[in-house]
Motif scaffolding. Structure first.
Motif, PDB file in Angstrom:
ATOM      1  N   ASN A 169     -15.666  91.272  16.248  1.00  0.00           N
ATOM      2  CA  ASN A 169     -16.542  91.844  16.191  1.00  0.00           C
ATOM      3  C   ASN A 169     -17.741  91.793  15.032  1.00  0.00           C
ATOM      4  O   ASN A 169     -18.723  92.355  15.017  1.00  0.00           O
ATOM      5  N   ASP A 170     -17.165  91.418  13.798  1.00  0.00           N
ATOM      6  CA  ASP A 170     -18.058  91.600  12.815  1.00  0.00           C
ATOM      7  C   ASP A 170     -18.715  90.128  12.904  1.00  0.00           C
ATOM      8  O   ASP A 170     -19.949  89.948  12.151  1.00  0.00           O
ATOM      9  N   SER A 173     -22.204  90.581  18.467  1.00  0.00           N
ATOM     10  CA  SER A 173     -22.908  91.640  18.036  1.00  0.00           C
ATOM     11  C   SER A 173     -22.797  92.406  19.917  1.00  0.00           C
ATOM     12  O   SER A 173     -22.564  93.028  20.438  1.00  0.00           O
ATOM     13  N   ASP A 174     -22.633  91.366  21.123  1.00  0.00           N
ATOM     14  CA  ASP A 174     -22.710  91.436  22.222  1.00  0.00           C
ATOM     15  C   ASP A 174     -21.770  91.682  22.957  1.00  0.00           C
ATOM     16  O   ASP A 174     -20.946  90.966  22.193  1.00  0.00           O
ATOM     17  N   ARG A 205     -18.425  89.182  22.240  1.00  0.00           N
ATOM     18  CA  ARG A 205     -16.884  89.875  21.514  1.00  0.00           C
ATOM     19  C   ARG A 205     -15.406  89.932  22.877  1.00  0.00           C
ATOM     20  O   ARG A 205     -14.280  88.712  22.287  1.00  0.00           O
TER      21      ARG A 205
END
Ligand code: TPP
Ligand code: SF4
Ligand code: MG
Lengths: 619, 350
Positions: free
Chosen positions: A126-127, A130-131, A135
């Motif tokens: 997740n870092d 963003s999609d 992910r």
């Protein structure tokens, strides 16, 4: 704690949720190991469901080349919360447990005999991404990155494979390589030296390829000239036809017109699927269908028609766990009896038992020659494990000089040359196989009506007992001809004293060979025979007769091969010993050695008369 | 045995364009009951192929199981035939046709064979628009198993044992239209004048040509109350627009008034000339075709004739884009990609 420290000889198991894109990531791992030259055998254990249920991907790595299921797992990558506890408990003592530490392990996960490797997969992912869709997919690649470090594979072999996979869409490779690096670097930083398992480049693979049996069967059909396909979707056979259509859409397009040199129909059901095959075979095309257990049941009436009217058709049965819908995504070899005698009345069908993808290819191709030569259905008995999982096997090859054997088909000119009256069911050559004609062959000769009702030598309807008996007896002469044409068994003499023998077939081979090696190492040499076809040859009868005890190793509850052998051969009672597994997962070498040991012990203590066929996974 | 064939034939007996007499189109002697409607249909089939000068060996006959399905043995003795299993003729026909698109495929079935056990295969072969003629010899009962009701027996009609049929009857023509057949006709075995040109038009049509022929079972279903009996059908038959069939070899004669007749060219160049009735204009419109069938039913009539026709239809091979040579005649050369391709394939896996 004694860590497991091993190179090129261990089992890695991935625990995932299906529909999460893990399959391609896990497959990437297997491929990388393969490309490093290390023999590998991945098995997908998946549910009959599209999304949200547990799946496992078990990869056996074996420099010695043992490619059956070993049982147990030395390294588990646990990314499915639902099965976390089971996965944790399953790790072999001294083994490794990698989990997504974005969430803490629940209380009670306190084994002190394994190494726990925490990696915050979700967090890391997740870092970076963003999609949402991205992910989900990249989380899988991050753990591949981590194990690339932990198993000493290094980054490069994996990134090379990714680049190769996305050769046509290099843009897609970028995030994958990024995710790979994240996992790799995290493990390097936080878990250096955490893992005693290691993969080293090897030459053990040689020129072998890694491929699934269904693709092999599809290629076999393509090369053998199959042009007509009728089918109905059913796991685990669907990918046979899908692969055939994929290959055909490339290699079966007329270069001038762009039109298809084949026709495939997704039929309304399996009755229609085999009906299409039979209609096409009758009319001179090479035709096949692929199915699994429930489809075999539906095709039974038609198989009897094809047997009795003598029409070539090829059927690929990718067996799964029955009865009924059973465990539709689990493997078994449990359709032997259903296929050998499929249909009512005295029907018998030719069966071929491939044991690896190469044999799926070769035997499917041969099945078309056999079906045409024998004018009868030929069933290729694959199974879910063989058909849907990748296996290591010798590369495929085709003799360009090879000509299709279309069997005894009379052309119009040949009909003109015949002096005596032609009869569709006249056994001219005394091999039980008669000469057939195809519609349209000749304006005035060679026409007849094919019928499932009793017929005489000239194909005319008759209810005369004598004619009926003649035709049924002639079909047995043909059966004897078939016995000499089908592939011979493979024999391996280990026990010179001819005391112990083992007999197995199909996908059981990999585990059986390993088990027999182990037994031999422990001082119990057992000679073996791999049966490759039905009808059984005299060599099979001789092998059984020539040993004091014969273990029949197979993957079904009732020991169907043993029943078939007992019915077809003269076997002294008590001679065959059943070794079985029917839990839906491929049989392991350990299961085989355990049952063999138990049986041998029982022989010394005669009160244990029957070995339990019920087998628990022993590790 | 329903009729004794005259063995003597006049030397001048008529020959068709191929030089064959009608005898070349006959088959074995029928073993059906004397008077069975199926035998009359057989006779029309023989005449149709004979008069159209179709080479008998270029025809493939297929059937399921039943008295009706036995009939292929009684016509076209020089054609290959396949008497398959109950209700499954359509799939066998599909496979045969896939293998060799160049032959004429004639499927014969019964109402039990098609409307019950074979309903699924019937619907799907129609949907695929297989290039074939599909004839149902419809007697409203299971002849061969001794007279049980079939699914086409009319609700309320008295069956063999006297009890009224309690379930809805299936209209195979309506179904065929709904499933996408582009040629749908209904005839009566006792009316050869209508049946013969209808069969000829069906043979000329490309794609699925479905023909439902009411065919009384004299042994089990010929009581005057049965809607599939000779007398009932004769009294209640209503022909839709009448028609002529003009094979491609013939010139189109326009002896009919323009405005009341429409010539419909078929793919082989033959023409069907439909004589429109003043009040009706069905045939080429699906919705109207079904409506007129339903309207006739309300009046207790059986509508016969060509009920629906769309001449320019695409058959299975058009849709599949099958190569021009019949698949059964392709050889290693076209079919086998060869070892080089296989080696490249091996390499792609490494
Ligand atoms: C699988 C199967 N079930 C049942 C039968 C028995 N059977 C033979 S013919 C028939 C009915 C035939 O009826 P229909 O198709 O209307 O033909 P008809 O005899 O009326 O012309 C049945 C049920 C069979 N042959 N096969
Ligand atoms: S039983 Fe009926 S359908 Fe069968 S042959 Fe006799 S009359 Fe015809
Ligand atoms: Mg009937």
């Amino acid at each position: 704690m004694k860590r497991i420290e091993r190179t090129n000889d261990f089992v890695v198991r991935f625990a995932n949720v299906n529909g999460s894109g893990s399959a391609s990531a896990n497959n990437l791992f297997a491929k990388v190991v393969y490309r490093l030259g290390v023999p590998v055998s991945p098995k997908n254990v998946f549910p009959s469901n599209i999304q949200g249920l547990p799946t496992w991907y078990e990869v056996r790595i074996s420099d010695k080349g043992y490619l059956g299921r070993r049982g147990g797992a030395d390294f588990i990558i646990a990314v499915n919360g639902q099965t976390l506890r089971d996965d944790y408990d399953m790790v072999q003592p001294g083994g490794y447990f990698l989990y997504d530490s974005t969430r803490d392990l629940p209380p009670g996960f306190d084994r002190d005999d394994i190494t726990v490797i925490d990696i915050p997969l979700t967090q890391l992912c997740n870092d970076e991404f963003s999609d949402n869709r991205m992910r989900q997919l990249m989380k899988n690649i991050i753990y591949i990155g981590a194990i690339a470090y932990l198993l000493d594979i290094g980054l490069e072999p994996v990134s090379d494979s990714i680049t190769k996979q996305f050769a046509k869409k290099p843009k897609l490779a970028e995030p994958n390589i990024r995710a790979l690096e994240i996992g790799y670097q995290y493990a390097e930083k936080n878990h250096s030296d955490a893992c005693g398992l290691s993969i080293e480049p090897s030459t053990a693979v040689g020129d072998r390829i890694l491929i699934d049996g269904n693709s092999g069967a599809a290629l076999g059909a393509l090369f053998a000239g199959a042009t007509v396909v009728g089918w109905y979707p059913i796991t685990p056979s669907t990918s046979v036809v899908e692969a055939f259509e994929r290959f055909a859409s490339r290699y079966r397009i007329d270069p001038e017109t762009g039109k298809k040199n084949y026709a495939a129909i997704q039929a309304e059901d399996e009755l229609a699927a085999i009906g299409i095959g039979i209609g096409a075979g009758w009319n001179g095309a090479r035709a096949f269908t692929a199915t699994s257990g429930p489809g075999i049941s539906l095709m039974s009436e038609f198989l009897g028609l094809a047997y009795f009217t003598e029409i070539p058709v090829v059927l690929i049965n990718v067996q799964r766990s029955g009865p009924s819908t059973g465990m539709p995504t689990r493997t078994q070899q449990s359709d032997l009896l259903a296929c050998a005698y499929a249909s009512h009345g005295d029907t018998r069908n030719v069966l071929l038992f491939p044991s690896d993808p190469l044999e799926c290819f070769e035997m499917t191709a041969d099945a078309f020659d056999l079906a045409d030569r024998l004018q009868t259905p030929v069933i290729v008995m694959s199974d879910l494990d063989l058909g849907m999982n990748d296996h290591l096997c010798a590369p495929f090859s085709w003799d360009d000089q090879r000509r299709y054997d279309r069997g005894k088909v009379l052309s119009g000119e040949e009909l003109d040359k015949i002096e005596k009256k032609w009869g569709r069911y006249l056994d001219i050559d005394k091999d039980g196989i008669c000469y057939r004609t195809l519609p349209g062959a000749h304006p005035e000769k060679g026409a007849y009506t094919t019928r499932g009702t009793s017929h005489n030598e000239y194909a005319a309807y008759t209810e005369g007992s004598a004619a009926y008996e003649r035709s049924m007896n002639r079909l047995m002469i043909k059966w004897e001809t078939a016995r000499r044409l089908v592939p011979m068994p493979e024999i391996d003499i280990r026990d010179k004293n001819k005391k112990l023998g083992a007999l197995y077939f199909g996908s059981t081979a990999a585990s059986a060979v390993e088990a027999l090696d182990r037994l031999e190492e422990s001082g119990i040499p057992i000679s073996s025979m791999r049966v490759r076809a039905f009808p059984f040859q005299p060599e099979i009868f001789d092998f059984i007769a020539g040993h004091e005890l014969v273990f029949v190793i197979e993957q079904n509850r009732d020991s169907q091969m043993e029943i078939l052998l007992a019915g077809e051969c003269q076997v002294a009672p008590g001679k065959m010993v059943r070794v079985t597994n029917f839990n839906g997962l491929a049989i392991t070498a350990r299961m085989i050695t355990n049952q063999v040991h138990t049986a041998l012990l029982a022989k010394e203590k005669p009160f244990i008369s029957q070995i339990s066929a019920v087998q628990k996974e022993t590790s | 045995m329903s009729y004794v064939r005259p063995t003597f034939r006049h030397p001048d007996s008529q020959k068709n364009k191929l030089g064959y007499s009608r005898k070349a189109y006959e088959g074995a002697i029928s073993t059906l009951c004397a008077g069975c409607g199926h035998d009359s249909i057989v006779s029309s089939i023989i005449t149709a192929f004979f008069e159209m000068s179709i080479e008998p060996h270029k025809v493939v006959k297929l059937s399921g199981i039943g008295c009706s399905s036995k009939t292929p043995a009684y016509f076209l003795g020089r054609s290959h035939g396949f008497n398959s299993v109950h209700g499954r003729m359509p799939s066998v026909a599909t496979g045969a046709n896939m293998a060799n698109k160049d032959l004429v495929y004639l499927g014969v079935s019964g109402d039990g064979d098609t409307a019950s056990i074979g309903m699924g295969q019937f619907a799907h072969v129609v949907r695929r628009n297989l290039n074939m003629i599909y004839v149902v010899m419809n007697n409203g009962c299971y002849g061969l198993t001794k007279g049980q009701d079939s699914a086409t027996a009319d609700k309320g009609s008295k069956s063999r044992k006297g009890a009224p049929v309690s379930f809805e009857s299936i209209d195979l023509c309506e179904l065929a239209i709904l499933m996408g057949a582009d040629f749908v006709g209904r005839g009566f075995s006792g009316d050869k004048k209508q049946l013969l040109p209808m069969l000829k038009a069906a043979i000329s049509h490309k794609g699925m040509a479905f023909v439902d022929v009411i065919s009384p079972c004299v042994t089990f279903n010929n009581a005057p109350t049965s809607t599939k009996s000779y007398s009932w059908v004769r009294d209640h038959m209503e022909a839709t627009s009448t028609f002529d069939f003009i094979p491609m070899q013939q010139e189109i004669l326009t002896e009919y008034d323009h405005g009341s007749s429409i010539p419909v060219p078929l793919h082989d160049g033959s023409i069907i000339t439909l004589h429109k009735r003043e009040d009706k204009e069905v045939i080429t419109n699906k919705k109207d075709a079904i409506a007129s069938l339903e309207e006739a039913k309300v009046k207790d009539h059986i509508l016969t004739g060509i009920l629906y026709l769309k001449p320019d239809s695409e058959d299975f091979h058009d849709i599949n884009q099958t190569t021009d040579t019949p698949l059964s005649q392709l050889t290693e050369k076209e079919l086998c990609p060869g070892n080089e391709v296989l080696q490249a394939f091996n390499e792609s896996l490494r």
